[in-house]
Design a protein around this motif. Structure first.
Motif, PDB file in Angstrom:
ATOM      1  N   TYR A   1      27.239 -38.121  11.026  1.00  0.00           N
ATOM      2  CA  TYR A   1      28.374 -38.742  11.723  1.00  0.00           C
ATOM      3  C   TYR A   1      28.696 -40.086  11.068  1.00  0.00           C
ATOM      4  O   TYR A   1      27.812 -40.846  10.693  1.00  0.00           O
ATOM      5  CB  TYR A   1      28.045 -38.970  13.195  1.00  0.00           C
ATOM      6  N   TYR A   2      29.985 -40.359  10.917  1.00  0.00           N
ATOM      7  CA  TYR A   2      30.429 -41.697  10.552  1.00  0.00           C
ATOM      8  C   TYR A   2      31.607 -42.061  11.438  1.00  0.00           C
ATOM      9  O   TYR A   2      32.495 -41.258  11.689  1.00  0.00           O
ATOM     10  CB  TYR A   2      30.739 -41.829   9.055  1.00  0.00           C
ATOM     11  N   GLY A   3      31.573 -43.278  11.943  1.00  0.00           N
ATOM     12  CA  GLY A   3      32.561 -43.700  12.925  1.00  0.00           C
ATOM     13  C   GLY A   3      33.873 -44.168  12.345  1.00  0.00           C
ATOM     14  O   GLY A   3      34.920 -44.001  12.951  1.00  0.00           O
ATOM     15  N   SER A   4      33.813 -44.720  11.151  1.00  0.00           N
ATOM     16  CA  SER A   4      35.056 -45.197  10.534  1.00  0.00           C
ATOM     17  C   SER A   4      34.979 -45.014   9.024  1.00  0.00           C
ATOM     18  O   SER A   4      33.910 -44.775   8.468  1.00  0.00           O
ATOM     19  CB  SER A   4      35.291 -46.670  10.878  1.00  0.00           C
TER      20      SER A   4
ATOM     21  N   ALA B   1      38.449 -39.263  20.655  1.00  0.00           N
ATOM     22  CA  ALA B   1      37.284 -39.587  19.812  1.00  0.00           C
ATOM     23  C   ALA B   1      36.982 -38.456  18.828  1.00  0.00           C
ATOM     24  O   ALA B   1      36.750 -38.713  17.638  1.00  0.00           O
ATOM     25  CB  ALA B   1      36.066 -39.871  20.682  1.00  0.00           C
ATOM     26  N   ILE B   2      36.993 -37.208  19.293  1.00  0.00           N
ATOM     27  CA  ILE B   2      36.690 -36.120  18.363  1.00  0.00           C
ATOM     28  C   ILE B   2      37.848 -35.898  17.392  1.00  0.00           C
ATOM     29  O   ILE B   2      37.630 -35.488  16.260  1.00  0.00           O
ATOM     30  CB  ILE B   2      36.256 -34.811  19.076  1.00  0.00           C
ATOM     31  N   LYS B   3      39.064 -36.207  17.831  1.00  0.00           N
ATOM     32  CA  LYS B   3      40.211 -36.111  16.914  1.00  0.00           C
ATOM     33  C   LYS B   3      40.059 -37.133  15.790  1.00  0.00           C
ATOM     34  O   LYS B   3      40.260 -36.822  14.620  1.00  0.00           O
ATOM     35  CB  LYS B   3      41.520 -36.333  17.669  1.00  0.00           C
ATOM     36  N   LYS B   4      39.684 -38.348  16.134  1.00  0.00           N
ATOM     37  CA  LYS B   4      39.526 -39.402  15.128  1.00  0.00           C
ATOM     38  C   LYS B   4      38.462 -39.012  14.093  1.00  0.00           C
ATOM     39  O   LYS B   4      38.683 -39.148  12.886  1.00  0.00           O
ATOM     40  CB  LYS B   4      39.128 -40.718  15.799  1.00  0.00           C
ATOM     41  N   SER B   5      37.335 -38.495  14.548  1.00  0.00           N
ATOM     42  CA  SER B   5      36.280 -38.143  13.588  1.00  0.00           C
ATOM     43  C   SER B   5      36.670 -36.921  12.755  1.00  0.00           C
ATOM     44  O   SER B   5      36.366 -36.855  11.568  1.00  0.00           O
ATOM     45  CB  SER B   5      34.937 -37.936  14.282  1.00  0.00           C
TER      46      SER B   5
END
Length: 182
Positions: free
Chosen positions: A139-142, A108-112
């Motif tokens: 924060y933005y998720g995608s 999850a932190i890698k993706k963000s």
């Protein structure tokens, strides 16, 4: 306190545009963040250099320990900061390597963080945690949640800025445009 310190330093120091405007701090900014955003896959600029990180760790953690309980607590604070920074560097390394971690939290932190580097650098500042990004609304998720930024790779240090403040360009070369940009 560490997620807050991490967020504040990343957002307001590493992404600050004031550091490249002085010949005294331009090379520091170039080394600690600009070159990293220019090419997030460069391993030689992935980790902080000891000459930058060691004094920063001591200068930030020592006063906290002194305020909490004198010199004994100051030493504990500095030691704790070194351990936390090692965890920070581990997370940051995992985020930049061509590797997908098994841990859901690390994924999850890698993706963000990858979105921060390749889509829009004005959010997702957390490296070990996104809690502060959630609290302050960065924060933005995608990638659908925020438009693509034209300054993701150059952090606003474009040709006009390089002409006015040449010290970074003299050491790093011209700013690399965003892939696909014309």
């Amino acid at each position: 306190l560490f997620p807050f310190a991490e967020y504040l330093l990343h957002r307001y120091v590493l992404h600050a545009r004031w550091l490249y405007k002085s010949p005294l701090t331009a090379d520091l900014w170039r080394r600690i963040h600009y070159d990293h955003h220019q090419d997030p896959t460069r391993l030689d600029v992935l980790f902080g250099s000891p000459s930058n990180t060691l004094p920063a760790i001591v200068l930030l953690s020592l006063p906290v320990g002194l305020a909490l309980g004198g010199w004994g607590m100051a030493l504990v604070s500095v030691a704790t900061a070194f351990v936390l920074f090692a965890g920070y560097e581990f997370c940051h390394c995992v985020q930049h390597l061509n590797y997908m971690p098994r841990s859901a939290w690390l994924r999850a932190i890698k993706k963000s963080h990858m979105a921060h580097h390749f889509h829009n650098e004005t959010g997702n500042f957390g490296i070990t945690s996104n809690i502060v990004d959630h609290l302050v609304g960065s924060y933005y998720g995608s990638s659908e949640d925020r438009p693509r930024s034209p300054t993701t790779y150059n952090l606003g240090y474009d040709e006009a800025q390089a002409a006015r403040y040449p010290w970074v360009a003299e050491r790093s070369g011209p700013a690399r445009p965003r892939p696909g940009a014309r």
